[in-house]
Design an enzyme around this catalytic site. Structure first.
Site, mmCIF file in Angstrom:
data_model
loop_
_atom_site.group_PDB
_atom_site.id
_atom_site.type_symbol
_atom_site.label_atom_id
_atom_site.label_comp_id
_atom_site.label_asym_id
_atom_site.label_seq_id
_atom_site.Cartn_x
_atom_site.Cartn_y
_atom_site.Cartn_z
ATOM 1 N N THR A 17 -15.866 -2.724 -9.218
ATOM 2 C CA THR A 17 -17.054 -1.981 -8.698
ATOM 3 C C THR A 17 -18.263 -2.344 -9.687
ATOM 4 O OG1 THR A 17 -18.331 0.020 -8.470
ATOM 5 C CG2 THR A 17 -16.330 0.215 -9.644
ATOM 6 N N ASP A 18 -19.489 -2.320 -9.250
ATOM 7 C CA ASP A 18 -20.609 -2.476 -10.271
ATOM 8 C C ASP A 18 -20.777 -0.888 -11.002
ATOM 9 O OD1 ASP A 18 -21.541 -0.722 -7.881
ATOM 10 O OD2 ASP A 18 -23.476 -1.824 -7.690
ATOM 11 N N GLU A 19 -20.110 -0.031 -10.516
ATOM 12 C CA GLU A 19 -20.173 1.290 -11.196
ATOM 13 C C GLU A 19 -19.951 1.159 -12.510
ATOM 14 O OE1 GLU A 19 -19.415 4.575 -8.503
ATOM 15 O OE2 GLU A 19 -19.740 3.368 -6.675
ATOM 16 N N HIS A 39 -24.656 12.250 -11.296
ATOM 17 C CA HIS A 39 -25.017 11.140 -10.187
ATOM 18 C C HIS A 39 -25.789 10.017 -10.945
ATOM 19 C CE1 HIS A 39 -26.446 11.281 -5.886
ATOM 20 N NE2 HIS A 39 -25.816 10.259 -6.116
ATOM 21 N N TYR A 88 -14.444 7.907 -11.958
ATOM 22 C CA TYR A 88 -13.760 6.718 -11.009
ATOM 23 C C TYR A 88 -14.504 5.689 -11.678
ATOM 24 C CZ TYR A 88 -14.653 3.229 -7.720
ATOM 25 O OH TYR A 88 -14.678 1.950 -6.891
ATOM 26 N N LYS A 122 -11.995 2.686 -13.426
ATOM 27 C CA LYS A 122 -12.074 1.109 -13.076
ATOM 28 C C LYS A 122 -12.384 0.204 -14.152
ATOM 29 C CE LYS A 122 -11.936 -0.519 -9.365
ATOM 30 N NZ LYS A 122 -10.813 -0.986 -8.622
ATOM 31 N N ASP A 156 0.923 -1.166 0.122
ATOM 32 C CA ASP A 156 0.044 0.043 -0.028
ATOM 33 C C ASP A 156 0.985 1.167 0.008
ATOM 34 O OD1 ASP A 156 -3.167 0.362 1.009
ATOM 35 O OD2 ASP A 156 -1.861 2.153 0.932
HETATM 36 P P1 NAD Z 1 -10.130 2.961 0.018
HETATM 37 O O1 NAD Z 1 -10.108 4.318 -0.672
HETATM 38 O O2 NAD Z 1 -10.688 2.956 1.536
HETATM 39 O O3 NAD Z 1 -8.444 2.245 0.073
HETATM 40 C C1 NAD Z 1 -7.763 2.289 -1.124
HETATM 41 C C2 NAD Z 1 -6.551 1.754 -0.701
HETATM 42 O O4 NAD Z 1 -5.407 1.880 -1.889
HETATM 43 C C3 NAD Z 1 -5.689 2.575 0.533
HETATM 44 O O5 NAD Z 1 -5.280 1.922 1.528
HETATM 45 C C4 NAD Z 1 -4.733 3.646 -0.366
HETATM 46 O O6 NAD Z 1 -3.473 3.858 0.364
HETATM 47 C C5 NAD Z 1 -4.522 2.479 -1.500
HETATM 48 N N1 NAD Z 1 -3.619 3.070 -2.472
HETATM 49 C C6 NAD Z 1 -4.308 4.190 -3.680
HETATM 50 N N2 NAD Z 1 -3.531 4.583 -4.362
HETATM 51 C C7 NAD Z 1 -2.566 3.499 -4.318
HETATM 52 C C8 NAD Z 1 -1.406 3.454 -5.076
HETATM 53 N N3 NAD Z 1 -0.884 4.251 -6.161
HETATM 54 N N4 NAD Z 1 -0.257 2.478 -4.739
HETATM 55 C C9 NAD Z 1 -0.630 1.693 -3.707
HETATM 56 N N5 NAD Z 1 -1.672 1.838 -2.831
HETATM 57 C C10 NAD Z 1 -2.598 2.814 -3.245
HETATM 58 O O7 NAD Z 1 -10.898 1.899 -0.979
HETATM 59 P P2 NAD Z 1 -12.024 0.814 -0.547
HETATM 60 O O8 NAD Z 1 -13.318 1.463 -0.447
HETATM 61 O O9 NAD Z 1 -11.415 -0.250 0.447
HETATM 62 O O10 NAD Z 1 -11.981 -0.064 -2.257
HETATM 63 C C11 NAD Z 1 -11.077 -0.978 -2.350
HETATM 64 C C12 NAD Z 1 -11.248 -1.503 -3.816
HETATM 65 O O11 NAD Z 1 -12.564 -2.055 -3.714
HETATM 66 C C13 NAD Z 1 -10.915 -0.504 -4.947
HETATM 67 O O12 NAD Z 1 -10.337 -1.027 -6.043
HETATM 68 C C14 NAD Z 1 -12.508 -0.140 -5.220
HETATM 69 O O13 NAD Z 1 -12.522 0.280 -6.378
HETATM 70 C C15 NAD Z 1 -13.334 -1.500 -5.086
HETATM 71 N N6 NAD Z 1 -14.444 -1.504 -4.762
HETATM 72 C C16 NAD Z 1 -14.894 -0.549 -3.568
HETATM 73 C C17 NAD Z 1 -16.358 -0.478 -3.168
HETATM 74 C C18 NAD Z 1 -16.860 0.202 -1.946
HETATM 75 O O14 NAD Z 1 -17.959 0.518 -1.753
HETATM 76 N N7 NAD Z 1 -15.913 0.926 -1.025
HETATM 77 C C19 NAD Z 1 -17.285 -1.272 -3.726
HETATM 78 C C20 NAD Z 1 -16.997 -2.269 -4.894
HETATM 79 C C21 NAD Z 1 -15.759 -2.150 -5.214
HETATM 80 P P1 TYD Z 2 -20.630 7.077 -1.620
HETATM 81 O O1 TYD Z 2 -20.425 6.794 -0.369
HETATM 82 O O2 TYD Z 2 -19.517 8.372 -2.243
HETATM 83 O O3 TYD Z 2 -20.599 5.960 -2.692
HETATM 84 P P2 TYD Z 2 -20.917 6.081 -4.345
HETATM 85 O O4 TYD Z 2 -20.828 7.414 -4.867
HETATM 86 O O5 TYD Z 2 -19.444 5.314 -4.719
HETATM 87 O O6 TYD Z 2 -22.274 5.302 -4.450
HETATM 88 O O7 TYD Z 2 -22.050 7.677 -1.883
HETATM 89 C C1 TYD Z 2 -23.269 7.059 -1.832
HETATM 90 C C2 TYD Z 2 -24.653 7.694 -2.203
HETATM 91 O O8 TYD Z 2 -24.535 8.950 -1.475
HETATM 92 C C3 TYD Z 2 -24.625 8.361 -3.558
HETATM 93 O O9 TYD Z 2 -25.803 8.337 -4.209
HETATM 94 C C4 TYD Z 2 -24.260 9.835 -3.252
HETATM 95 C C5 TYD Z 2 -24.708 10.074 -2.071
HETATM 96 N N1 TYD Z 2 -23.912 10.939 -0.957
HETATM 97 C C6 TYD Z 2 -24.785 12.225 -0.424
HETATM 98 O O10 TYD Z 2 -25.927 12.326 -0.934
HETATM 99 N N2 TYD Z 2 -23.944 12.818 0.388
HETATM 100 C C7 TYD Z 2 -22.351 12.832 0.626
HETATM 101 O O11 TYD Z 2 -22.200 13.727 1.475
HETATM 102 C C8 TYD Z 2 -22.130 11.820 -0.136
HETATM 103 C C9 TYD Z 2 -20.552 11.500 0.365
HETATM 104 C C10 TYD Z 2 -22.683 10.878 -0.689
#
Ligand code: NAD
Ligand code: TYD
Length: 375
Positions: free
Chosen positions: A134-136, A316, A182, A186, A34
């Site tokens: 991600t599903d996005e 959005h 984003y 991805k 990381d």
């Molecule tokens: P996060 O932002 O909490 O963590 C990302 C981590 O990656 C951090 O520890 C950061 O230091 C590290 N990182 C960033 N850039 C880097 C680089 N250049 N080199 C090495 N390390 C680096 O993210 P998360 O929410 O834990 O998501 C993790 C993965 O899962 C991502 O690939 C994200 O696209 C995917 N994902 C997230 C969600 C969600 O809801 N959070 C859902 C589906 C998929």
């Molecule tokens: P977020 O947690 O940023 O996840 P993602 O955009 O990847 O789905 O946001 C979840 C939902 O909440 C999204 O529809 C945007 C909305 N949102 C707000 O309404 N206010 C906020 O301050 C944030 C961070 C998100």
């Protein structure tokens, strides 16, 4: 596979995956790689530090030479790749960082893995490159049933039964149609991972998961940000009318799915991972308010006045909803927690871990937040 690199292990989901693997597989050599950006924090992994099968390496995934050297030194046979820039709002302000890390960083890992694995006598035998996505990437679904309908699949998501707000879902076969910088980054990285299978026969897997929630999520995302703001009596910035729908999965259920798919998933396949758990943002926000107020001993409805409708996020996406029946059918996975239990655990964790929130939100994040909300 015994020597495994987990990238992004200091982040939200990565830290749960590292913890699960370190505790479950004492015979493995687990390397958490990381860069420790604002989102990565070793405080997320205090409980596994010092375990003999765990090692942390500070490295940028874009550093091809360093990663290639690590592959050789540690004889890496499995890569679980989570490192990414992950916040949509940041990607709208700064798309270049997202292209660099998510696209070029992933490509750099793929190429280093290719060179190392192809140099071995056994080649790709017993190797695996698993990309967490991600599903996005699929784009946005319609909201053609705003009052909700019964979904076409069995679920464990909620004790009150589950609603779907449209009659379409993301399947593994859904065409990619990303909208935010984003999700565009991805999507591009997913394509590169599949290209390395199709071109060089690298054993790859991609999974696309819905929104995660739970402990250790950086408090810029909806759920931890709002729990913290309710506690502090700060405004809750709801984008647009709060009608957007997300499908929420408890993070430990995602980590369990990753473990299962890494070990038992079929190479070159895609699996969707979802919560069967759609919520309109505004309804979810009301659940958080009710839960925090109850736990803090406030009268019911006390914090509803914090809801503040703000300018909508650009581009959005209206609705995300995953159909993960393929994963249920093939590998027997399903979410273990009902949403009520998951949200209760999550709220309690953030309320009990104020020191963690304070430590991760100091410095750079505060400045970003101020700029974001023009404070
Ligand atoms: P996060 O932002 O909490 O963590 C990302 C981590 O990656 C951090 O520890 C950061 O230091 C590290 N990182 C960033 N850039 C880097 C680089 N250049 N080199 C090495 N390390 C680096 O993210 P998360 O929410 O834990 O998501 C993790 C993965 O899962 C991502 O690939 C994200 O696209 C995917 N994902 C997230 C969600 C969600 O809801 N959070 C859902 C589906 C998929
Ligand atoms: P977020 O947690 O940023 O996840 P993602 O955009 O990847 O789905 O946001 C979840 C939902 O909440 C999204 O529809 C945007 C909305 N949102 C707000 O309404 N206010 C906020 O301050 C944030 C961070 C998100």
């Amino acid at each position: 596979m015994k020597n495994i690199v987990i990238t992004g292990g200091a982040g939200f989901i990565g830290s749960h995956v590292v913890r699960l693997f370190v505790n479950k597989y004492p015979e493995y050599n687990i390397i958490n790689l990381d860069k420790l950006t604002y989102a990565g924090n070793l405080a997320n992994l205090k409980d596994v530090e010092g375990k003999p099968n765990y090692k942390f390496v500070k490295m940028d995934i874009c550093n091809f030479e360093a990663f290639y050297q690590l592959m050789q030194d540690e004889k890496i046979d499995g890569i679980i790749h989570l490192a990414a820039e992950s916040h949509v709002d940041r990607s709208i302000k700064d798309p270049f960082t997202f292209a660099r890390t998510n696209v070029m960083g992933t490509l750099s890992l793929l190429q280093a893995a290719k060179l190392y694995w192809e140099s071995l006598p056994e080649g790709y035998e017993g190797k695996r490159f698993y990309h967490i996505s991600t599903d996005e990437v699929y784009g946005a679904l319609s909201m053609n049933h705003p009052e909700g309908i019964e979904p076409p699949f069995k679920t464990v998501a909620s004790s009150e039964g589950h609603k779907a707000y449209g009659d379409d879902f993301f399947y593994e076969t859904t065409k990619y149609n990303p909208h935010s910088p984003y999700s565009a980054a991805k999507a591009s990285s997913d394509h590169f991972v599949r290209a390395y299978h199709d071109t060089y026969a690298m054993p790859t897997i991609v999974t696309n998961c819905s929104n995660n929630y739970g402990p250790y999520q950086f408090p810029e995302k909806l759920i931890p940000l709002f729990i913290n703001n309710i506690r502090l009596g700060k405004p809750l910035p709801v984008y647009g009318r709060g009608e957007n729908v997300r499908d929420w999965l408890y993070v430990e259920d995602h980590a369990r799915a990753i473990d299962l798919i890494f070990h038992k998933g079929r190479v070159a396949e895609t699996y969707n991972i979802g919560g069967f758990n759609e919520w309109k943002n505004i309804d979810l926000i009301k659940v958080m308010i009710k839960t925090v107020d109850r736990i803090l001993g406030n009268p019911e409805g006390h914090s509803l006045g914090l809801i503040t409708y703000v300018t909508d996020r650009l581009g959005h996406d209206a609705r995300y909803a995953i159909d993960s029946t393929k994963l249920q059918r093939e590998l027997g996975w399903e979410p273990s927690l009902q949403f009520e239990e998951g949200i209760e655990k999550t709220v309690r964790w953030y309320l009990d871990n104020q020191a963690w929130i304070d430590s991760v939100t100091s410095g750079e994040y505060e400045r970003y937040y101020d700029e974001m909300y023009n404070r």
